[in-house]
Design an enzyme around this catalytic site. Structure first.
Site, PDB file in Angstrom:
ATOM      1  N   LYS A  66      50.710  38.641 -47.841  1.00  0.00           N
ATOM      2  CA  LYS A  66      50.497  37.165 -47.812  1.00  0.00           C
ATOM      3  C   LYS A  66      51.616  36.270 -47.457  1.00  0.00           C
ATOM      4  CE  LYS A  66      46.053  37.802 -50.004  1.00  0.00           C
ATOM      5  NZ  LYS A  66      45.002  37.408 -51.431  1.00  0.00           N
ATOM      6  N   ASP A 100      41.736  31.673 -50.311  1.00  0.00           N
ATOM      7  CA  ASP A 100      41.710  32.192 -51.347  1.00  0.00           C
ATOM      8  C   ASP A 100      41.396  31.128 -52.650  1.00  0.00           C
ATOM      9  OD1 ASP A 100      42.220  34.877 -51.060  1.00  0.00           O
ATOM     10  OD2 ASP A 100      44.210  34.906 -51.033  1.00  0.00           O
TER      11      ASP A 100
END
Length: 271
Positions: A66, A100
Site C-alpha cells: 500500500k 480502508d
C-alpha cells in the site's frame, strides 16, 4: 469481452476479495472476473504496468504494497495524505485511492460504536493503520498509535495531527494504553491465518467498556476477539471492513452501486 480485476499482495492466498467481487459481478450480470495475484514490493511497478497494459479494470492492493504504490501511481489527495493506496483505477492512467478508512468507519458504526470523542488505540503503523487513523481523527476521535518501532508510530501520528488529535508511542505500556481507551484496533497481521494463535492483547489487559476491532478477517474470530469476549468487551470482526472498502473500490472502477449483502454473504461463506 471479459474485464479482469484483481488484488495484489504477499501473502495473498487467504484473501476473500475474489469471492466477494465475483459474487457482486454475477449478481449484477457484469462480464467481469476478479483474481488474487501474489506480488512482492519489488515487482509492484511491473505488475501494475502489466495489468494496465493487459486491460485490467482495476486492482486492490494489500500487505505489503500500500505504501510502495505511492511511488508508482498518481494518488488522489486522500490517499496522498494517508500515505497509502489500496485501490488503483486504470481508466485515466494509474490513479490510486484509499478506501480502508471508510470501510473501518462503517464497520464500527453499523455496530453502534461512536467514533467522535472516543479514545482510539491503533496497534500497528502500516497502510491500513494509516487510513484508519486519518479517517477517525478527521471524524473527531483522539488517536493513539502504538507500534513495535516507536519512530514509525510517532511519524505517522505527526501526519495524522494535520487533520485531528494523534500521538505515537511504542508498545511498552500497552496494557495502560488499553485501559485508557474506548476502542482498540488491531492493524497488525498478528492472529492471521495460518499463525492464528497470535494476539496483541489478552483478556486480562482489557475492560468491559472496550470495543475491540480486529481488521484481520481470516479467521473470522481471531484470538484477540476471543480474548475480548472473555473480558466482556464488544468484539467487532473484520469482514465488514473488507466488504465496505471493497464496495467503495467497486464504485470507483465501475460507477455502479454494488450489492453489499451479496458481497457480505460471499465473504462469510468462505469460512
Amino acid at each position: 469481452m471479459n474485464t479482469v480485476f484483481g488484488v495484489f499482495g504477499d501473502p495473498i492466498a487467504h484473501s476473500k476479495s475474489p469471492d466477494m467481487h465475483n459474487a457482486a459481478f454475477r449478481e449484477l450480470g457484469m462480464n467481469c472476473t476478479y483474481h488474487a495475484f501474489r506480488v512482492s514490493p519489488e515487482n509492484l511497478k511491473d505488475a501494475l504496468l502489466g495489468a494496465k497494459a493487459m486491460g485490467f479494470g482495476g486492482v486492490n492492493l494489500t500487505v505489503p504494497l500500500k505504501q510502495e504504490a505511492l511511488k508508482i501511481v498518481d494518488a488522489d489527495p486522500l490517499a496522498e495524505g494517508i500515505g497509502a493506496v489500496n485501490t488503483v483505477d486504470f481508466k485515466d492512467g494509474m490513479v490510486g485511492y484509499n478506501t480502508d478508512g471508510l470501510g473501518a468507519k462503517r464497520s464500527l458504526e453499523e455496530k453502534g460504536v461512536k467514533i467522535k470523542g472516543s479514545n482510539v488505540l491503533i496497534v500497528g503503523a502500516g497502510g491500513a493503520s494509516r487510513a484508519i487513523a486519518f479517517q477517525f481523527a478527521k471524524d473527531g476521535a483522539d488517536i493513539t498509535i502504538a507500534n513495535r518501532t516507536e519512530e514509525k508510530a510517532i511519524e505517522l501520528a505527526a501526519g495524522v495531527s494535520k487533520v485531528g488529535n494523534a500521538k505515537g508511542c511504542g508498545l511498552e505500556n500497552l496494557k495502560q494504553l488499553i485501559a485508557d481507551s474506548d476502542i482498540l484496533i488491531n492493524c497488525t497481521t498478528l492472529g492471521m491465518h495460518p499463525k492464528t494463535e497470535g494476539t496483541i492483547a489478552r483478556a486480562e489487559d482489557m475492560h468491559s467498556e472496550l470495543t475491540v476491532f480486529d481488521i484481520v478477517y481470516n479467521p473470522l474470530e481471531t484470538t484477540l476477539l476471543k480474548e475480548a469476549k472473555k473480558a466482556g468487551a464488544k468484539a467487532v470482526t473484520g469482514e465488514m471492513m473488507l466488504v465496505y472498502q471493497g464496495a467503495e473500490a467497486f464504485k470507483i472502477w465501475t460507477g455502479v452501486e454494488p450489492p453489499i449483502e451479496v458481497m457480505k454473504k460471499a465473504v462469510l461463506e468462505g469460512f
